[in-house]
Design a protein around this motif. Structure first.
Motif, PDB file in Angstrom:
ATOM      1  N   THR A 167       2.395  12.975 -11.741  1.00  0.00           N
ATOM      2  CA  THR A 167       2.013  14.329 -11.822  1.00  0.00           C
ATOM      3  C   THR A 167      -0.149  14.100 -12.468  1.00  0.00           C
ATOM      4  OG1 THR A 167       3.315  13.932 -13.673  1.00  0.00           O
ATOM      5  CG2 THR A 167       4.085  15.110 -11.643  1.00  0.00           C
ATOM      6  N   SER A 168      -0.042  13.083 -13.584  1.00  0.00           N
ATOM      7  CA  SER A 168      -0.819  13.336 -14.300  1.00  0.00           C
ATOM      8  C   SER A 168      -2.030  12.964 -13.402  1.00  0.00           C
ATOM      9  CB  SER A 168      -1.208  12.213 -15.795  1.00  0.00           C
ATOM     10  OG  SER A 168      -0.414  10.943 -15.520  1.00  0.00           O
ATOM     11  N   TYR A 169      -2.120  11.459 -12.687  1.00  0.00           N
ATOM     12  CA  TYR A 169      -2.616  11.750 -11.420  1.00  0.00           C
ATOM     13  C   TYR A 169      -2.969  12.322 -11.028  1.00  0.00           C
ATOM     14  CZ  TYR A 169      -5.415   8.945  -8.433  1.00  0.00           C
ATOM     15  OH  TYR A 169      -6.170   8.308  -7.478  1.00  0.00           O
ATOM     16  N   GLN A 170      -2.463  13.153 -10.268  1.00  0.00           N
ATOM     17  CA  GLN A 170      -2.432  14.402  -9.060  1.00  0.00           C
ATOM     18  C   GLN A 170      -3.148  15.429 -10.117  1.00  0.00           C
ATOM     19  OE1 GLN A 170      -1.682  14.028  -6.628  1.00  0.00           O
ATOM     20  NE2 GLN A 170      -1.102  11.672  -6.246  1.00  0.00           N
ATOM     21  N   GLU A 171      -2.975  15.608 -11.372  1.00  0.00           N
ATOM     22  CA  GLU A 171      -3.867  16.547 -11.864  1.00  0.00           C
ATOM     23  C   GLU A 171      -4.959  16.540 -12.595  1.00  0.00           C
ATOM     24  OE1 GLU A 171      -1.304  16.795 -15.957  1.00  0.00           O
ATOM     25  OE2 GLU A 171       0.334  18.175 -14.665  1.00  0.00           O
ATOM     26  N   GLU A 172      -5.312  15.149 -12.749  1.00  0.00           N
ATOM     27  CA  GLU A 172      -6.574  15.092 -12.466  1.00  0.00           C
ATOM     28  C   GLU A 172      -7.517  15.106 -11.033  1.00  0.00           C
ATOM     29  OE1 GLU A 172     -10.414  12.750 -14.711  1.00  0.00           O
ATOM     30  OE2 GLU A 172      -8.343  13.566 -15.323  1.00  0.00           O
ATOM     31  N   LEU A 173      -7.084  14.569 -10.445  1.00  0.00           N
ATOM     32  CA  LEU A 173      -7.701  14.775  -8.785  1.00  0.00           C
ATOM     33  C   LEU A 173      -7.886  15.887  -8.615  1.00  0.00           C
ATOM     34  CD1 LEU A 173      -5.441  12.106  -6.402  1.00  0.00           C
ATOM     35  CD2 LEU A 173      -7.582  11.778  -6.901  1.00  0.00           C
ATOM     36  N   GLN A 174      -6.735  16.530  -8.876  1.00  0.00           N
ATOM     37  CA  GLN A 174      -6.888  18.249  -8.685  1.00  0.00           C
ATOM     38  C   GLN A 174      -8.663  18.676  -9.355  1.00  0.00           C
ATOM     39  OE1 GLN A 174      -3.430  20.265  -9.780  1.00  0.00           O
ATOM     40  NE2 GLN A 174      -2.581  19.810  -7.630  1.00  0.00           N
ATOM     41  N   ALA A 175      -8.700  18.492 -10.702  1.00  0.00           N
ATOM     42  CA  ALA A 175      -9.317  18.978 -11.390  1.00  0.00           C
ATOM     43  C   ALA A 175     -11.298  17.601 -10.316  1.00  0.00           C
ATOM     44  CB  ALA A 175      -9.486  17.654 -13.019  1.00  0.00           C
ATOM     45  N   TRP A 176     -10.860  16.703 -10.211  1.00  0.00           N
ATOM     46  CA  TRP A 176     -11.883  16.010  -9.641  1.00  0.00           C
ATOM     47  C   TRP A 176     -12.701  17.099  -8.010  1.00  0.00           C
ATOM     48  CZ3 TRP A 176     -16.125  13.331 -10.689  1.00  0.00           C
ATOM     49  CH2 TRP A 176     -16.017  12.917 -12.511  1.00  0.00           C
TER      50      TRP A 176
ATOM     51  N   LEU B 262       1.382  -1.712  -0.032  1.00  0.00           N
ATOM     52  CA  LEU B 262      -0.476  -0.111  -0.124  1.00  0.00           C
ATOM     53  C   LEU B 262       0.623   0.862  -0.002  1.00  0.00           C
ATOM     54  CD1 LEU B 262      -2.768   1.263  -0.021  1.00  0.00           C
ATOM     55  CD2 LEU B 262      -2.779   0.304   2.734  1.00  0.00           C
ATOM     56  N   ARG B 263       2.017   1.152   1.023  1.00  0.00           N
ATOM     57  CA  ARG B 263       2.958   2.114   0.729  1.00  0.00           C
ATOM     58  C   ARG B 263       3.591   2.864  -0.572  1.00  0.00           C
ATOM     59  NH1 ARG B 263       3.594   0.788   6.338  1.00  0.00           N
ATOM     60  NH2 ARG B 263       5.675  -0.324   5.470  1.00  0.00           N
ATOM     61  N   LYS B 264       3.457   1.212  -1.080  1.00  0.00           N
ATOM     62  CA  LYS B 264       4.609   1.666  -2.186  1.00  0.00           C
ATOM     63  C   LYS B 264       3.325   1.831  -3.527  1.00  0.00           C
ATOM     64  CE  LYS B 264       7.142  -1.057  -6.260  1.00  0.00           C
ATOM     65  NZ  LYS B 264       6.501  -2.129  -6.734  1.00  0.00           N
ATOM     66  N   VAL B 265       2.335   1.505  -3.276  1.00  0.00           N
ATOM     67  CA  VAL B 265       1.118   2.467  -4.569  1.00  0.00           C
ATOM     68  C   VAL B 265       1.236   3.904  -4.111  1.00  0.00           C
ATOM     69  CG1 VAL B 265      -0.902   1.899  -5.181  1.00  0.00           C
ATOM     70  CG2 VAL B 265       0.336   0.074  -4.965  1.00  0.00           C
ATOM     71  N   ASN B 266       1.016   4.048  -2.807  1.00  0.00           N
ATOM     72  CA  ASN B 266       0.486   5.382  -2.226  1.00  0.00           C
ATOM     73  C   ASN B 266       1.501   5.935  -2.519  1.00  0.00           C
ATOM     74  OD1 ASN B 266      -1.687   5.318  -1.438  1.00  0.00           O
ATOM     75  ND2 ASN B 266      -1.270   4.891   0.796  1.00  0.00           N
ATOM     76  N   GLN B 267       2.723   5.916  -2.893  1.00  0.00           N
ATOM     77  CA  GLN B 267       4.103   6.915  -3.491  1.00  0.00           C
ATOM     78  C   GLN B 267       3.795   6.643  -5.333  1.00  0.00           C
ATOM     79  OE1 GLN B 267       6.423   8.246  -1.140  1.00  0.00           O
ATOM     80  NE2 GLN B 267       7.647   9.084  -3.221  1.00  0.00           N
ATOM     81  N   GLU B 268       3.837   5.336  -5.203  1.00  0.00           N
ATOM     82  CA  GLU B 268       3.789   5.508  -7.128  1.00  0.00           C
ATOM     83  C   GLU B 268       2.967   6.639  -7.752  1.00  0.00           C
ATOM     84  OE1 GLU B 268       3.395   1.792  -8.143  1.00  0.00           O
ATOM     85  OE2 GLU B 268       5.732   0.936  -7.719  1.00  0.00           O
ATOM     86  N   GLU B 269       1.456   6.738  -6.538  1.00  0.00           N
ATOM     87  CA  GLU B 269       0.436   7.832  -7.154  1.00  0.00           C
ATOM     88  C   GLU B 269       0.698   9.193  -6.949  1.00  0.00           C
ATOM     89  OE1 GLU B 269      -3.471   8.007  -4.679  1.00  0.00           O
ATOM     90  OE2 GLU B 269      -3.771   6.318  -5.729  1.00  0.00           O
ATOM     91  N   ALA B 270       1.454   9.664  -5.642  1.00  0.00           N
ATOM     92  CA  ALA B 270       1.911  10.769  -5.403  1.00  0.00           C
ATOM     93  C   ALA B 270       2.575  11.596  -6.346  1.00  0.00           C
ATOM     94  CB  ALA B 270       2.686  10.839  -4.130  1.00  0.00           C
ATOM     95  N   GLU B 271       4.044  10.700  -7.212  1.00  0.00           N
ATOM     96  CA  GLU B 271       4.809  10.641  -7.642  1.00  0.00           C
ATOM     97  C   GLU B 271       3.936  10.502  -9.550  1.00  0.00           C
ATOM     98  OE1 GLU B 271       7.467   7.501  -7.457  1.00  0.00           O
ATOM     99  OE2 GLU B 271       8.940   8.506  -5.446  1.00  0.00           O
TER     100      GLU B 271
END
Length: 79
Positions: free
Chosen positions: A59-68, A48-57
């Motif tokens: 950038t396109s996913y983080q941009e999508e989260l900001q849009a939502w 879970l920590r590994k997946v969370n770290q990959e998610e945090a890194e």
């Protein structure tokens, strides 16, 4: 809820067997079962920590989260 149990045969060296006898008294199965449950929990937490770290890194996913996230204050009531 009844859990099914399984028998396994394992081989331990003398030192490990002596340690098991010292810490587990007469219930080797319960002790080993508890160790394996804890190891399983550690494995899942690490994954879970590994997946969370990959998610945090990502950038396109983080941009999508900001849009939502911008839809959180859209005025709709959540029940």
């Amino acid at each position: 809820m009844h859990r099914q149990t399984h028998r396994v045969t394992i081989t331990l060296d003398d030192e490990t067997f002596a340690f098991l006898n010292n810490v587990a008294s007469n219930n080797h199965s319960a002790y080993i079962n508890q160790l394996l449950k804890q190891e399983h929990k550690n494995f899942l937490q690490t994954a879970l920590r590994k997946v969370n770290q990959e998610e945090a890194e990502d950038t396109s996913y983080q941009e999508e989260l900001q849009a939502w996230d911008s839809t959180l204050s859209d005025g709709l009531i959540n029940d």
